[in-house]
Design a protein around this motif. Structure first.
Motif, PDB file in Angstrom:
ATOM      1  N   ARG A  48       0.917  -1.357   0.056  1.00 43.33           N
ATOM      2  CA  ARG A  48      -0.071  -0.047   0.226  1.00 43.33           C
ATOM      3  C   ARG A  48       0.875   1.356  -0.011  1.00 43.33           C
ATOM      4  NH1 ARG A  48      -5.306  -0.983   0.845  1.00 43.33           N
ATOM      5  NH2 ARG A  48      -5.797  -3.046   1.582  1.00 43.33           N
ATOM      6  N   THR A  49       0.284   2.337  -0.511  1.00 43.00           N
ATOM      7  CA  THR A  49       1.025   3.547  -0.621  1.00 43.00           C
ATOM      8  C   THR A  49       1.599   3.984   0.420  1.00 43.00           C
ATOM      9  OG1 THR A  49      -0.367   4.155  -2.352  1.00 43.00           O
ATOM     10  CG2 THR A  49       0.888   6.128  -1.659  1.00 43.00           C
ATOM     11  N   THR A  87       1.981   3.661  15.251  1.00 44.44           N
ATOM     12  CA  THR A  87       1.299   3.877  14.126  1.00 44.44           C
ATOM     13  C   THR A  87       1.272   5.026  13.550  1.00 44.44           C
ATOM     14  OG1 THR A  87      -0.589   4.669  15.309  1.00 44.44           O
ATOM     15  CG2 THR A  87      -0.426   2.376  15.186  1.00 44.44           C
ATOM     16  N   GLU A  88       0.851   5.271  12.269  1.00 42.92           N
ATOM     17  CA  GLU A  88       0.816   6.652  11.376  1.00 42.92           C
ATOM     18  C   GLU A  88       2.185   6.692  10.494  1.00 42.92           C
ATOM     19  OE1 GLU A  88      -2.165   7.844  11.028  1.00 42.92           O
ATOM     20  OE2 GLU A  88      -2.933   6.684  12.534  1.00 42.92           O
ATOM     21  N   VAL A  89       1.993   6.845   9.451  1.00 44.36           N
ATOM     22  CA  VAL A  89       3.003   6.897   8.620  1.00 44.36           C
ATOM     23  C   VAL A  89       4.110   8.005   8.948  1.00 44.36           C
ATOM     24  CG1 VAL A  89       2.136   8.080   6.760  1.00 44.36           C
ATOM     25  CG2 VAL A  89       3.829   6.711   6.366  1.00 44.36           C
ATOM     26  N   ILE A  90       3.791   9.139   9.263  1.00 43.57           N
ATOM     27  CA  ILE A  90       4.628  10.336   9.749  1.00 43.57           C
ATOM     28  C   ILE A  90       5.466  10.248  10.865  1.00 43.57           C
ATOM     29  CG2 ILE A  90       4.697  12.852   9.955  1.00 43.57           C
ATOM     30  CD1 ILE A  90       2.273  13.194   8.489  1.00 43.57           C
ATOM     31  N   ALA A  91       4.739   9.423  11.897  1.00 40.94           N
ATOM     32  CA  ALA A  91       5.474   9.328  12.914  1.00 40.94           C
ATOM     33  C   ALA A  91       6.327   7.981  12.867  1.00 40.94           C
ATOM     34  CB  ALA A  91       4.359   8.712  14.096  1.00 40.94           C
ATOM     35  N   ASN A 145      -0.707  13.444   3.044  1.00 36.79           N
ATOM     36  CA  ASN A 145      -1.348  12.210   3.758  1.00 36.79           C
ATOM     37  C   ASN A 145      -2.900  12.441   4.060  1.00 36.79           C
ATOM     38  OD1 ASN A 145      -1.091   9.749   5.039  1.00 36.79           O
ATOM     39  ND2 ASN A 145      -1.268  10.963   7.136  1.00 36.79           N
ATOM     40  N   SER A 146      -3.161  13.667   4.582  1.00 41.20           N
ATOM     41  CA  SER A 146      -4.438  13.921   5.094  1.00 41.20           C
ATOM     42  C   SER A 146      -5.513  14.620   3.921  1.00 41.20           C
ATOM     43  CB  SER A 146      -4.575  14.899   6.214  1.00 41.20           C
ATOM     44  OG  SER A 146      -3.876  16.126   5.837  1.00 41.20           O
ATOM     45  N   GLU A 147      -5.118  14.993   2.876  1.00 44.19           N
ATOM     46  CA  GLU A 147      -5.592  15.786   1.908  1.00 44.19           C
ATOM     47  C   GLU A 147      -5.612  14.870   0.343  1.00 44.19           C
ATOM     48  OE1 GLU A 147      -7.912  18.103   2.386  1.00 44.19           O
ATOM     49  OE2 GLU A 147      -7.757  18.586   4.235  1.00 44.19           O
ATOM     50  N   LEU A 148      -4.297  14.805  -0.093  1.00 37.22           N
ATOM     51  CA  LEU A 148      -4.056  14.360  -1.511  1.00 37.22           C
ATOM     52  C   LEU A 148      -4.495  13.053  -1.374  1.00 37.22           C
ATOM     53  CD1 LEU A 148      -3.269  14.780  -4.103  1.00 37.22           C
ATOM     54  CD2 LEU A 148      -0.968  14.643  -3.611  1.00 37.22           C
ATOM     55  N   LEU A 149      -3.737  12.052  -0.344  1.00 33.46           N
ATOM     56  CA  LEU A 149      -4.015  10.669  -0.589  1.00 33.46           C
ATOM     57  C   LEU A 149      -5.471  10.278  -0.375  1.00 33.46           C
ATOM     58  CD1 LEU A 149      -3.019   7.785  -0.785  1.00 33.46           C
ATOM     59  CD2 LEU A 149      -2.098   7.919   1.369  1.00 33.46           C
ATOM     60  N   LEU A 186      12.056  13.915   3.352  1.00 35.59           N
ATOM     61  CA  LEU A 186      10.887  12.947   3.560  1.00 35.59           C
ATOM     62  C   LEU A 186       9.760  13.472   2.783  1.00 35.59           C
ATOM     63  CD1 LEU A 186      10.546  10.405   5.020  1.00 35.59           C
ATOM     64  CD2 LEU A 186      10.038  11.601   7.114  1.00 35.59           C
ATOM     65  N   ALA A 187       9.234  14.874   2.810  1.00 35.20           N
ATOM     66  CA  ALA A 187       8.080  15.358   2.139  1.00 35.20           C
ATOM     67  C   ALA A 187       8.093  14.956   0.793  1.00 35.20           C
ATOM     68  CB  ALA A 187       8.185  16.915   2.434  1.00 35.20           C
ATOM     69  N   ASP A 188       9.090  15.053   0.169  1.00 34.58           N
ATOM     70  CA  ASP A 188       9.300  14.812  -1.292  1.00 34.58           C
ATOM     71  C   ASP A 188       9.073  13.149  -1.487  1.00 34.58           C
ATOM     72  OD1 ASP A 188      10.128  17.278  -2.641  1.00 34.58           O
ATOM     73  OD2 ASP A 188      11.681  17.024  -1.015  1.00 34.58           O
ATOM     74  N   LEU A 189       9.599  12.457  -0.726  1.00 33.03           N
ATOM     75  CA  LEU A 189       9.565  10.813  -1.073  1.00 33.03           C
ATOM     76  C   LEU A 189       8.199  10.521  -0.761  1.00 33.03           C
ATOM     77  CD1 LEU A 189      12.652   9.647   1.138  1.00 33.03           C
ATOM     78  CD2 LEU A 189      12.566  10.522  -1.200  1.00 33.03           C
ATOM     79  N   PHE A 190       7.516  10.913   0.297  1.00 30.36           N
ATOM     80  CA  PHE A 190       6.188  10.572   0.634  1.00 30.36           C
ATOM     81  C   PHE A 190       5.319  10.986  -0.600  1.00 30.36           C
ATOM     82  CE2 PHE A 190       1.867  10.732   2.952  1.00 30.36           C
ATOM     83  CZ  PHE A 190       1.870   9.594   3.115  1.00 30.36           C
TER      84      PHE A 190
END
Length: 415
Positions: free
Chosen positions: A11-12, A61-65, A102-106, A158-162
């Motif tokens: 998964r993404t 949990t949570e991808v950013i953390a 994470n919260s908007e685009l995805l 990290l922002a660019d990678l995600f």
């Protein structure tokens, strides 16, 4: 001592944490939740990935953390500063763009995609709202990238990678060539980030669509009816009650002809995950040949019939992409890859595709242009056929055509 266990899959949201573990050489055990469903459900009742079990048994949990935690485990201080930010301002910007992604685009991408693939009902006013919202969100990315090379800092973070992984899925499904042409800054950034070491293997797996996924056929008909003038219908005749010897005729939904073959023992979805997540030569292909069942699936060499009409390699690759998009009705019964070999004004299309059953036609004839290709059955017991299949799926060796070795210029994977 192990630094923990990370539940992740294809998964993404799990792709960047997995890439960080591999690139930073962290001592983290990677586990697909499907391989340990009981333990995963016990540790993470919401069953969301990624999920991480820390050495002391606590959960994260949570991808950013999780991404920030993984970066913190690295002993490479330069990598830490580059990925997470070297000061409080940079770290805030990295978090800002990751959060927006994470919260908007995805989230909006998922809401648009699910009705198109049959996982949710299609409601046009709702779909129009989601499309307007995602356009507003991507406008923020376009504005930033029109004046800066990267999202958060002056180097890849990290922002660019995600964000890259999320845009990659959008480009595969809903952002077609017209959308990409209208967003040149995002595309320049995307093509820059895809060559970053962290994502080099991952970026090969994205197949950019020419056209967005179409509406489900039933909804197309509904929309057409709404736009046409309503006609007065005569009263429906009263249905005759069945006699004691008659049974009501059950109207069954037509099935794909390959569904009649029944469930195969070869785990096609497992194979697609292997191919997506492991090195093709050392991991995926050995697993494939160990599990492949020739009684259930067959392998075919697929060649474009009109190579002499091809011009630029990127146009040939778009041709393949369109063909694969039109095969979407059969994709759960097949897997393969077509490559473009050669150079501009001297190129061709060939590849290897596996289909359910022993006949290629039921899988391919869902695409209107399927007869533009020729199909030759391959026998993997023959070394030359087995080598051809491996080369077409690994893309690491030239294609031999008429005795000449031709380099692979591009290609697409059907999965």
């Amino acid at each position: 001592m192990s630094q923990g266990l990370l539940y992740c899959n294809f998964r993404t949201r799990t792709r960047v944490p997995r890439a960080l573990v591999e690139h930073l050489k962290l001592d983290i055990k990677l586990v697909d939740p499907e391989d340990q469903p009981t333990e995963f459900a016990r540790d993470f009742p919401l069953k969301k990935v990624p999920g991480m079990v820390l050495p002391d048994g606590s959960k994260l949990t949570e991808v950013i953390a999780i991404s920030y935690y993984l970066i913190g485990l690295s002993s490479d201080h330069l990598a830490k500063e580059q990925l997470a930010g070297s000061n409080i301002e940079e770290r805030a910007q990295v978090l800002r763009w990751m959060s927006l992604t994470n919260s908007e685009l995805l989230v909006l991408f998922a809401k648009i995609l699910k009705p198109l693939i049959g996982q949710a009902p299609y409601i046009k006013p709702q779909a129009d709202t989601f499309e307007a919202k995602i356009e507003a969100v991507t406008a923020s990315f376009e504005a930033r990238l029109s004046t800066h090379t990267y999202l958060a800092t002056e180097q890849v973070s990290l922002a660019d990678l995600f964000a890259f992984t999320v845009f990659g899925k959008c480009f595969e499904n809903i952002f077609g060539s017209k959308w990409r042409a209208a967003h040149p800054a995002i595309m320049r950034w995307f093509n820059t980030v895809k060559d970053v070491t962290y994502l080099r293997e991952l970026s090969k797996k994205y197949e950019l669509c020419d056209e967005p996924l179409p509406l489900p056929q039933s909804n197309k008909k509904k929309e057409s009816k709404k736009e046409s003038k309503k006609e007065t219908k005569p009263p429906a005749p009263v249905a005759k009650a069945p006699t004691a010897t008659e049974e009501p005729v059950e109207q069954k939904k037509p099935k794909h002809p390959l569904e009649l073959l029944g469930k195969a023992t070869f785990p096609l979805d497992d194979w697609k995950r292997k191919y997506s997540n492991e090195d093709t030569r050392t991991g995926a292909l050995p697993w494939f040949w160990e599990n492949y069942n020739p009684d259930e699936y067959s392998l075919w060499k697929v060649d474009f019939k009109y190579n002499d009409e091809l011009t630029l390699t990127f146009m040939s690759n778009n041709l393949v992409g369109g063909f694969f998009n039109r095969l979407s009705g059969s994709v759960k019964y097949m897997f393969g890859s077509l490559v473009v070999f050669g150079e501009n004004n001297d190129n061709g299309i060939t590849g290897a595709v596996m289909v359910r059953g022993q006949d290629f036609a039921p899988a391919f004839d869902v695409a209107p242009d399927w007869e533009s290709y020729s199909y030759t059955k391959l026998d993997p017991s023959k070394p030359e056929d087995k080598d051809f299949i491996g080369n077409m799926w690994a893309w690491d060796k030239p294609v031999t055509v008429d005795g000449r070795d031709r380099e692979i210029a591009d290609g697409k994977v059907l999965k």
